[in-house]
Structure formats: C-alpha cells, structure tokens
Design an enzyme around this catalytic site. Structure first.
Site, PDB file in Angstrom:
ATOM      1  N   THR A 133      24.230  -0.716  -8.462  1.00  0.00           N
ATOM      2  CA  THR A 133      24.014  -1.482  -9.686  1.00  0.00           C
ATOM      3  C   THR A 133      22.534  -1.456 -10.081  1.00  0.00           C
ATOM      4  O   THR A 133      22.195  -1.358 -11.269  1.00  0.00           O
ATOM      5  CB  THR A 133      24.530  -2.921  -9.477  1.00  0.00           C
ATOM      6  OG1 THR A 133      25.934  -2.834  -9.183  1.00  0.00           O
ATOM      7  CG2 THR A 133      24.328  -3.780 -10.707  1.00  0.00           C
ATOM      8  N   LYS A 146      23.842  16.203 -10.865  1.00  0.00           N
ATOM      9  CA  LYS A 146      22.877  16.023  -9.779  1.00  0.00           C
ATOM     10  C   LYS A 146      23.544  15.296  -8.621  1.00  0.00           C
ATOM     11  O   LYS A 146      23.832  14.105  -8.700  1.00  0.00           O
ATOM     12  CB  LYS A 146      21.661  15.212 -10.233  1.00  0.00           C
ATOM     13  CG  LYS A 146      20.561  15.281  -9.178  1.00  0.00           C
ATOM     14  CD  LYS A 146      19.560  14.169  -9.253  1.00  0.00           C
ATOM     15  CE  LYS A 146      19.975  12.909  -8.576  1.00  0.00           C
ATOM     16  NZ  LYS A 146      20.193  13.004  -7.110  1.00  0.00           N
ATOM     17  N   GLU A 197      29.726   3.676 -12.981  1.00  0.00           N
ATOM     18  CA  GLU A 197      30.609   3.273 -11.875  1.00  0.00           C
ATOM     19  C   GLU A 197      29.686   2.743 -10.782  1.00  0.00           C
ATOM     20  O   GLU A 197      29.072   3.514 -10.050  1.00  0.00           O
ATOM     21  CB  GLU A 197      31.387   4.486 -11.349  1.00  0.00           C
ATOM     22  CG  GLU A 197      32.229   5.191 -12.379  1.00  0.00           C
ATOM     23  CD  GLU A 197      33.422   4.374 -12.820  1.00  0.00           C
ATOM     24  OE1 GLU A 197      33.684   3.318 -12.214  1.00  0.00           O
ATOM     25  OE2 GLU A 197      34.074   4.780 -13.785  1.00  0.00           O
ATOM     26  N   GLU A 247      26.617  -6.139  -1.572  1.00  0.00           N
ATOM     27  CA  GLU A 247      27.344  -4.969  -1.097  1.00  0.00           C
ATOM     28  C   GLU A 247      26.643  -4.416   0.151  1.00  0.00           C
ATOM     29  O   GLU A 247      25.490  -4.005   0.074  1.00  0.00           O
ATOM     30  CB  GLU A 247      27.356  -3.910  -2.208  1.00  0.00           C
ATOM     31  CG  GLU A 247      28.263  -2.763  -1.892  1.00  0.00           C
ATOM     32  CD  GLU A 247      28.238  -1.707  -2.985  1.00  0.00           C
ATOM     33  OE1 GLU A 247      27.162  -1.392  -3.512  1.00  0.00           O
ATOM     34  OE2 GLU A 247      29.321  -1.187  -3.298  1.00  0.00           O
ATOM     35  N   CYS A 257      32.771   2.153  -2.741  1.00  0.00           N
ATOM     36  CA  CYS A 257      32.533   1.085  -3.717  1.00  0.00           C
ATOM     37  C   CYS A 257      33.730   0.159  -3.800  1.00  0.00           C
ATOM     38  O   CYS A 257      33.589  -1.017  -4.070  1.00  0.00           O
ATOM     39  CB  CYS A 257      32.250   1.708  -5.072  1.00  0.00           C
ATOM     40  SG  CYS A 257      33.538   2.867  -5.549  1.00  0.00           S
TER      41      CYS A 257
END
Ligand code: NAD
Length: 487
Positions: free
Chosen positions: A227, A172, A247, A381, A281
């Site tokens: 996350t 997906k 990941e 992030e 990332c």
C-alpha cells in the site's frame, strides 16, 4: 537461463552494464546476475512498446488471442523447467510451483487468449435520428510493476488481459525475483509475439519502477505491491494523468463460527495462511474464532501447523520453503516481539527452525500469535507464515473486528448456516469473500480490493475493461435534422 533485459524483441545488457545479484533463498547462494534496468533502459523499453502499439492494436483480436493460446501451450510444454526455476528464485516448494503456479499461469494466458475476440462494444438506445455505439479501445503502452511473491503467475495476470485487449507492455518484475518473467519473455519471442509488444525490464523500484510510473508515454500503470508504494505510484502518475490499477496489501479476516465443520475449517485455515509461507496478499492472516470452539479449533490448528514440513523447495516432500529474502525473514520475526510488547502471546513458532539443514535459508516456523484485534499484529500486514488469533461472541462483534483494519482485499468464513454465510459475505468490506474455503482464484473471477487494498480488478471481463477505454461514437442517421440556429 535468460538474465538480460528483454527490449524490442531482443535480450540486451543494461545501458550502463549494471547487474543485480539474484539469490537462492534456500541457501543464500547466487543464482544469477541479472541486468539492472535504469531510467535510460526504461525509456528504450517504452519507445519499443510505443512503436509496436499501432500494429498490435490493429492485429485482428483472434490473432492476438492465438499467440496467447500458443504461449499457454508452450508454458505447459516447459512446465518442469519453469517450476524449478520459480522454486529456486522464490523459495516456493516445488509441489506448489508444479501444482499451482505453472498450471495457473498457463490457464490465465489461455483464458485471456480466448477472451481476446470476445471483448465487444455496445450500441446505446439513444434518441431517434442517431446511432450511438461504444468502442472499447486499448490504452496504448501499459507499465506493469509486480512484487516477488508470485512472479511467474503475475506475468499472466498482468500481461494476459493487457495484450488480449491490444495494449503493448513494459513489465518490471521485482528485483528479488526476475528470473521466471525473463523465461516467459523467451517463450513469447519463440511463439512469435512481434518485437516490442512485450518488454521485460528487471530493476529496482525507486529507479526503474519510479521512472516507469512517471513516464509521459505510458498510458496506464498496473501495480501489485504494498500500500505504501501504491500511494507513490498514484503520485508519480499525476504528470500525464495515467490510469492506475492497484492491487495492494491485505489483512484477510478468516472467521470460524461455532457451527463450522471444524476439520475442514482447520485445514482450510492452515492453507489460507501457510501456503506460500504466508507471502500472499489474500492470506487469511487474522483468525477470528467463535469463543465456544476456539480451544478445540486451536488445538487441532496448532497440531497441524506444527506438522508442516519445512525444507528445500526442490524436495518434493517440502510443504513450506524459506521466505524470499533475509530482510523479509527478519521483518516477519520482529513481529513476535511487537506482539508480546502489546500483551500478545506466541502460541507456536516465532523463530527460525533449529534443524542444521535449514540454517542458511530464510526460514520462519509456522507462527500462531494470540492478540487483540487492535494490536499491531492484527492490523498490519506481516506477509509471512504468521497468523494472529482473536475470539468473538456474536455476529455484530465479529463484523466490527473483520472490518476493523484499513484493508479490504479478501476474507472468509466457515459456517453451516446458509443465511448467515450470505449475510456475512455481504457485510464484509472486501473485494473477495470465500465461504467454507479460502484463497480460491480463477482467471474468470474478478480479483482485487477496496479501501487500502487498492482499486481496479484483475481477471475476467473486468480486467479487459480496465485495459481499455470506452469511445462513444455518434452517427447522424437522419438526412435532415432540425437546425439549432434558425436563420
Ligand atoms: P513493494 O510495494 O515493495 O514492491 C512491489 C513492486 O514495486 C516491486 O517491483 C518494486 O521494485 C516496485 N517498487 C518499489 N518502489 C517503487 C517506486 N517508488 N516506484 C515504482 N515501483 C516501485 O511490495 P513487495 O514487498 O515487493 O510485495 C509485497 C506486497 O505486495 C505486499 O504488501 C502484498 O500484499 C502486495 N501484494 C498484493 C497483491 C494483490 O493482488 N493485492 C498480490 C501480491 C502482493
């Protein structure tokens, strides 16, 4: 351009006919209406993958590999079309999609094509009278859920090892950027992947993604994304105890010591954060500078950042394109106010560019913010062209700062002191470390994180192991064994 779901070897409409409008981030224009998979379509895709699994598992590994090698060749033959499509869909500058995304996609499929027949079991030296050997067996149907920042490359990172190891796949893509994975599906059909071995189902995360993660016939979910969603994937997978590979996000520490080669560190640090508009990332999103060189470094770094050419991703001179969505642009910009609220200082950027030609795109100027290591901009992030800058005095202090976020994906350091380089590399709590460079990746080198950056590894033998289960087989090789029950 393919815009329909790829299920069981055919391009089909969604069961309820729903579509997702895909926008060009450079000008907000509509690029395509792509079929939107929901639960029913995911069920069809999983059924197709389950039906294809036994024959694919039993296909000689070298033949599975040959198809991946053919796919790599086919991608290279179609490189220009794929590069343009990816640039339009994501906003990545053409010089990157041509120079990095497409070649790396081909290289990764090729690497795993070569790997398919190199995955071996083992023989264990057990007690006399027995032979014990270990088979590495594919898991079955694997669900793969990927984000929007490198959609083309992620098809190879995810599907390469899964297919080489003999699994079948339901992938997906992110709802924002489904076009390049559908283009890859088309090439896979063309080079002869059997029906159902690969299924590509664009859809939203909370519907299609969630259903895939919960699906009882799916044996593993490989997830790349935030996350927060990673935690949901773990919860959703509990029903049938799926294997999970995560990941997740990162907040890469990029440390510059006072003996570093400054011009190299400036250039490498700019690449670390500004390449792909910082939407990586593994971006080096925290610059941690020794206080003795901080001023000189920042002067050169800000000068370089200011000179980065923003523009149309399809213009070959463009060095930085727009972010992938309007919503993300606003989120990234909002971090400037967050920084200032906590006493930080915006040293560069922090706004939309003012050039008339860039007004319709989702651009953010390269942004440099001075902040404390504990401020939100140094902890969360941001995922944009946005770097926080902090200074340090000695190695003990810099290690505390570098390891002082919940993340542990990538990190780097610049120094000429060999012993310190290895010492710091060892002390960094991260899955990947770069010394006097940043953001290097290779299909043979394990990729992944620790702590809030997830678990499991992509690339290399590690990935092949993550896509297989070990089966231990015991053989009695003595004619007579002493009986356990003596009667
Ligand atoms: P995201 O977590 O919002 O979405 C990632 C994917 O998950 C998308 O396909 C989305 O549709 C799907 N999804 C969303 N909700 C879901 C749910 N409830 N169930 C199942 N699937 C769901 O992330 P994003 O904003 O698309 O991507 C940016 C994030 O990805 C950043 O945090 C970045 O660090 C991370 N990322 C990590 C790596 C890595 O290798 N560690 C690589 C690239 C990006």
């Amino acid at each position: 351009m393919q815009t329909r779901l790829f299920i069981g070897g055919r391009f089909v409409d969604a069961a309820d006919g729903a579509t997702i409008g895909v926008l060009n981030p450079h000008d907000g224009s509509r690029l395509a209406d792509v079929a939107e998979a929901k639960a029913e379509d995911i069920d069809h895709a999983v059924d197709a993958a389950a039906a294809a699994f036994p024959a694919w598992r039993d296909t000689p590994a070298a033949d599975r590999g040959r198809l991946l090698l053919k796919l790599a060749d086919r991608i290279e033959a179609d490189a220009e079309r794929l590069a343009r499509l990816e640039s339009q869909d994501t906003g990545h500058p053409l010089r990157d999609t041509r120079g990095l995304d497409v070649p790396r996609t081909a290289a990764t499929f090729r690497y795993f094509g070569g790997m398919a027949d190199k995955l071996q079991g083992s023989v264990v030296p057990v007690e006399k009278g027995f032979l014990n050997y270990v088979l590495r067996e594919p898991i079955g149907v694997v669900g793969q859920i990927v984000p929007w920042n490198f959609p083309l490359m992620f098809t190879s990172w995810k599907m390469g090892p899964a297919l080489a190891a003999g699994n079948t796949v339901v992938l997906k893509p992110a709802e924002l950027t489904p076009l390049s994975s559908l283009a890859i599906a088309e090439l896979m059909a063309e080079v002869g992947f059997p029906e159902g071995v690969v299924n590509i189902v664009p859809g939203y995360g909370h519907t299609a993604g969630q259903h895939l993660a919960e699906h009882p016939k799916v044996g593993k979910i490989a997830f790349t994304g935030s996350t927060a969603i990673g935690r949901r994937i773990v919860a959703a997978s509990a029903g049938n105890l799926k294997r999970i590979q995560l990941e997740l996000g990162g907040k890469g520490a990029n440390i510059v010591f006072d003996d570093a080669d400054l011009p190299a560190a400036v250039n490498g640090s700019a690449f670390a954060i500004f390449h792909n508009q910082g939407q990586a990332c593994i971006a080096g999103s925290r610059l941690i500078l020794h206080e003795r060189i901080a001023d000189a470094f920042l002067e050169a770094f800000i000068g370089l950042a200011r000179s980065i050419r923003l523009g149309d991703p399809l213009d070959e001179r463009t060095e930085m394109g727009p972010l992938t969505s309007r919503q993300h642009q606003e989120r990234v910009l909002s971090y400037c106010a967050t920084a200032v609220d906590q006493g930080g200082k915006v040293l560069l950027g922090g706004r939309r560019p003012t050039e008339p030609a860039l007004q319709d795109g989702y651009f953010v100027e390269p942004t440099v913010v001075q902040a404390k290591a504990t401020d939100r901009v140094s902890q969360e992030e941001v995922f944009g062209p946005f770097v926080s800058v902090t200074t340090f005095r000695d190695e003990a202090e810099v290690m505390a700062i570098a390891n002082g976020t919940p993340y542990g994906l990538g990190g780097g350091l610049w120094t000429r002191d060999l012993a310190r380089a290895h010492r710091v590399a060892r002390a960094l709590e991260a899955g990947m470390v770069w010394i006097n460079s940043y953001k290097r990746v290779n299909p043979g080198s394990p990729f992944g994180g620790v702590r809030a950056s997830g678990y499991g590894r992509e690339m290399g033998f590690e990935a092949m192991h993550d896509y297989t289960d070990a089966k231990s087989v015991w053989v009695n090789v003595e004619a007579q064994l002493p009986p356990y029950y003596r009667r």
